[in-house]
Enzyme design. Structure first.
Site, PDB file in Angstrom:
ATOM      1  N   ASP A 155      76.253  96.990  -9.881  1.00 57.12           N
ATOM      2  CA  ASP A 155      75.869  96.245 -11.076  1.00 57.12           C
ATOM      3  C   ASP A 155      77.023  96.335 -12.064  1.00 57.12           C
ATOM      4  O   ASP A 155      78.090  96.843 -11.707  1.00 57.12           O
ATOM      5  CB  ASP A 155      74.549  96.793 -11.671  1.00 57.12           C
ATOM      6  CG  ASP A 155      73.757  95.694 -12.366  1.00 57.12           C
ATOM      7  OD1 ASP A 155      74.244  95.179 -13.397  1.00 57.12           O
ATOM      8  OD2 ASP A 155      72.668  95.334 -11.881  1.00 57.12           O
TER       9      ASP A 155
ATOM     10  N   HIS B 242      75.858  90.448 -13.727  1.00 61.59           N
ATOM     11  CA  HIS B 242      75.678  91.841 -13.270  1.00 61.59           C
ATOM     12  C   HIS B 242      76.905  92.398 -12.545  1.00 61.59           C
ATOM     13  O   HIS B 242      76.792  93.058 -11.517  1.00 61.59           O
ATOM     14  CB  HIS B 242      74.421  91.967 -12.403  1.00 61.59           C
ATOM     15  CG  HIS B 242      73.162  91.806 -13.204  1.00 61.59           C
ATOM     16  ND1 HIS B 242      72.459  92.868 -13.700  1.00 61.59           N
ATOM     17  CD2 HIS B 242      72.509  90.692 -13.615  1.00 61.59           C
ATOM     18  CE1 HIS B 242      71.405  92.420 -14.379  1.00 61.59           C
ATOM     19  NE2 HIS B 242      71.420  91.108 -14.346  1.00 61.59           N
TER      20      HIS B 242
ATOM     21  N   GLU C 137      69.932  86.590 -14.129  1.00 63.79           N
ATOM     22  CA  GLU C 137      70.335  86.629 -15.545  1.00 63.79           C
ATOM     23  C   GLU C 137      71.757  86.146 -15.809  1.00 63.79           C
ATOM     24  O   GLU C 137      72.562  86.846 -16.418  1.00 63.79           O
ATOM     25  CB  GLU C 137      70.141  88.059 -16.084  1.00 63.79           C
ATOM     26  CG  GLU C 137      68.685  88.433 -16.072  1.00 63.79           C
ATOM     27  CD  GLU C 137      68.403  89.891 -16.457  1.00 63.79           C
ATOM     28  OE1 GLU C 137      67.361  90.113 -17.063  1.00 63.79           O
ATOM     29  OE2 GLU C 137      69.207  90.780 -16.141  1.00 63.79           O
TER      30      GLU C 137
END
Ligand SMILES: *[C@@H]1O[C@H](CO)[C@@H](O)[C@H](O)[C@H]1NC(C)=O
Ligand SMILES: *[C@@H]1O[C@H](CO)[C@@H](O)[C@H](O)[C@H]1NC(C)=O
Ligand SMILES: *[C@@H]1O[C@H](CO)[C@@H](O)[C@H](O)[C@H]1NC(C)=O
Ligand SMILES: *[C@@H]1O[C@H](CO)[C@@H](O)[C@H](O)[C@H]1NC(C)=O
Ligand SMILES: *[C@@H]1O[C@H](CO)[C@@H](O)[C@H](O)[C@H]1NC(C)=O
Length: 606
Positions: A248, A302, A366
């Site tokens: 991440d 990410h 996201e």
């Protein structure tokens, strides 16, 4: 079952009772109206006294089993003293799964040993022979098509040995049968011996093929030993997918053979990494336990730590972070950089070599327009190379450009065009999804709520789904906020009852066949190796039963078995959270409020 509930159990023991003053047992249990009732032992009842686990085995519809079996469940009323030192497995020899089966059997023996309190004898009793007939013992890869069903029968042979016969199509089914068999063996602390059910006939298979745990090992590092403990818990609960969110923006612990500098810069320390050997070892550890490791390389958002020297990440740790991403540190691939795709191809290649995936998770979580929009070189490339503007539509095109190129690089490394999993996002909204993510290639993992209209729209468009709706299946909810005060974003805590009640069949209605299953998700901003067990367990086991059996009953009907299974996890060395005072385990039926109408109504959509 009714007869059994009504009658006092007749249990035959073959034992020698030795009493010593200081360990004289005081309590016995009696099955009355489907619950085990705690009672004083008297001189008259001493010989026939049932220990609590013996009572649990025959009391209630599914005894001590977790998850509940789906087809047939018969266990007679008799127990035999089992000799732990005389258990053997007959499994097809010289097949691809033979070594796996031997390891699975060794684990089974360890589980039994774990039932015996330290210092107690394991001697005496009947021998056990496990005979496994496996139709296709060369299958060692778990896919959505793998048959995990099994039949388990137990009977007594004329020479006094116990015969446990397993019939399955694959090693994976046989392994589940061993798990069930282990749950039919108890330690009787009145007689201080292991006991096994004498007569049983069980036929069982899962409802959903994808029964998973997502574990994030990048927000905080999770040591391999801790991951293995969770895989043990998954095995004990017949779950089968370990979804490894291995990188991440916070850290890059995965050691990519061809791009080691990412880990050198991006790991929290040189010891907080997953080497090639660690990964291979974990994959085999999981396979023995019937669990497949499914890798995720989340992109284009990410990402961050590790990529500092490449120039391929936009908004790297940009501040104030809330203007560019949902949590610090920000970072998102710059799709306009051609060199990026060479690096991705290398990482994909390394992951494909290690994991040999039949499905791959490409993330897609996201993505932030404002990150890309604030990067001058990106917007000017969009304008000059593509004649795109800067609207939301244009950024969807940019994302699609990235996704298409990344996918092409992944497919150069896989032997076939395997299905791809992506998270729900703007790209999976109904107006966009068919244009960008064809239903033949993509499986969508839903993190949005069970009430999100997207679910039905995706199902109507033919997508296969994995449900991880945060309102039931995010195990990280309900703790303090870490970027602000108060509680974290997805509070409150999801109790095991909420997890248990999250029925894919009810959520998907007539489209149930398109739901592959679910994953409980543990994002690790606020957990690490020290606390990970309790965050996952025993709640993940509630999901295990929902997915294995999709019971028509709610959590209340499962409560006693859930408490038993939690003790089982503890016995395996997993620091599972306590759900209730132990008193409730010993006094079945006395804790739920009478007529309690609190059972969560399961979500119903269609
Ligand atoms: C139970 O048996 C023991 C030993 O035989 C005896 O001493 C005791 O009095 C008995 N208890 C009762 C309540 O009968
Ligand atoms: C063990 O049980 C199975 C299933 O009931 C049976 O087919 C098999 O013959 C038994 N084994 C022996 C040695 O009797
Ligand atoms: C990108 O930034 C420009 C300039 O500030 C603005 O006009 C445009 O609305 C932004 N696009 C998006 C999708 O926010
Ligand atoms: C779907 O794509 C369009 C552009 O094609 C974009 O404007 C819209 O925001 C996207 N939908 C969602 C919900 O993100
Ligand atoms: C997949 O999408 C296509 C159109 O994009 C549609 O024709 C087809 O029916 C869908 N597949 C399923 C199984 O619904």
């Amino acid at each position: 079952m009714e007869i059994r509930r009504a009658c006092l159990l007749l249990i035959a023991f073959v034992f020698s009772y030795s009493s010593s003053a200081d360990s004289e047992p005081v309590w016995r249990w009696e099955c009355i109206s489907g619950t085990c009732q705690k009672t004083r032992i008297t001189n008259e009842t001493r010989d026939s006294a049932l220990s609590l686990p013996a009572c649990q085995l025959f009391c209630g519809e599914y005894g001590r089993l977790w998850p509940q079996p789906t087809k047939e469940y018969y266990t007679g009323n008799y127990l035999l003293h089992l000799n732990l030192n005389s258990i053997d497995l007959n499994y097809p020899q010289d097949k691809k799964s033979t070594a796996l089966a031997n390891l699975a059997f060794r684990r089974f023996a360890q589980q039994l040993r774990g039932l015996v309190p330290s210092g107690k004898s394991t001697r005496g009793g009947r021998s056990l022979v496990v005979n496994a007939q496996v139709e296709d013992p060369d299958i060692i890869r778990l896919t959505y098509a793998t048959d995990e069903s099994y039949i388990l029968k137990i009977n007594e042979l004329s020479d006094g040995r116990v015969n446990a016969s397993i019939t399955s199509n694959t090693f994976f089914g046989a392994r589940h049968a061993l798990e069930t068999l282990s749950q039919l063996i108890i330690y009787d602390d009145i007689r201080n011996e292991l006991q096994i059910v004498r007569d049983a006939s069980i036929s069982d298979s899962p409802v959903y093929p994808h029964r998973g745990l997502l574990l994030d090992t990048a927000r905080n590092f999770i040591p391999i030993d801790a991951i293995k403990r969770s895989i043990d818990g998954m095995a004990a609960s017949k779950m089968n997918i370990f979804h490894w969110h291995i990188t991440d923006s916070h850290s890059f612990p995965f050691v990519s053979k061809s791009r080691p500098e990412l880990t050198r810069l991006g790991a929290y320390s040189s010891s907080q990494v997953y080497t090639e050997d660690d990964v291979r070892d974990l994959i085999e550890y999981a396979r023995v336990r019937g669990v497949k490791v499914l890798p995720e390389f989340d992109a284009p958002a990410h990402v961050g730590e590790g990529w500092q020297d490449t120039g391929y990440v936009a908004c790297l740790n940009a501040q104030p972070w809330m203007d560019y991403c949902v949590e610090p540190p920000c970072g998102q691939f710059d799709p306009t950089k051609d060199g990026l795709y060479d690096v991705l191809e290398d990482i994909y290649g390394d992951m494909v070599d290690l994991f040999e995936p039949d499905v791959f998770h490409m993330g897609g979580d996201e993505v932030s327009n404002s990150c890309w929009n604030s990067t001058e070189s990106i917007v000017s490339w969009m304008s000059t190379e593509k004649s795109w503007g800067r609207t939301a539509t244009d950024f969807v095109k940019l994302w699609d450009y990235f996704q298409s190129k990344a996918l092409e690089r992944l497919y150069r490394k896989t032997s076939s065009n395997i299905p791809i999993i992506m998270w729900t996002s703007g790209l999976t909204e109904s107006e966009n999804v068919t244009a960008y993510l064809p239903n033949t290639t993509y499986i969508i993992q839903v993190w949005t709520t069970a009430f999100d209209l997207q679910i039905i729209e995706l199902l109507q468009r033919g997508y296969r789904l994995i449900l991880s709706n945060y309102d039931a299946l995010y195990l990280d909810c309900g703790f303090g906020g870490w970027v602000q005060g108060g509680n974290n974003w997805c509070s409150p805590y999801k109790g095991w009852d909420v997890v248990y009640s999250n029925s894919p069949a009810l959520i998907a209605g007539t489209y149930k066949e398109q739901v592959l299953g679910s994953e409980g998700a543990l994002w690790t901003e606020q957990v690490d190796g020290a606390s990970v067990d309790g965050r996952i367990w025993p709640r993940l086991a509630a999901l295990a039963e929902r997915l294995w059996a999709e019971p028509s009953t709610g959590w209340k009907a499962a409560e006693e078995r859930m408490l038993i299974h939690r003790e089982r996890l503890i016995g395996m060395g997993i620091a599972a959270e306590a759900l209730q005072p132990q008193w409730c385990l010993q006094n079945e039926g006395d804790c739920p409020a009478p007529g309690r109408a609190l059972e969560s109504a399961a979500v119903k959509r269609v």
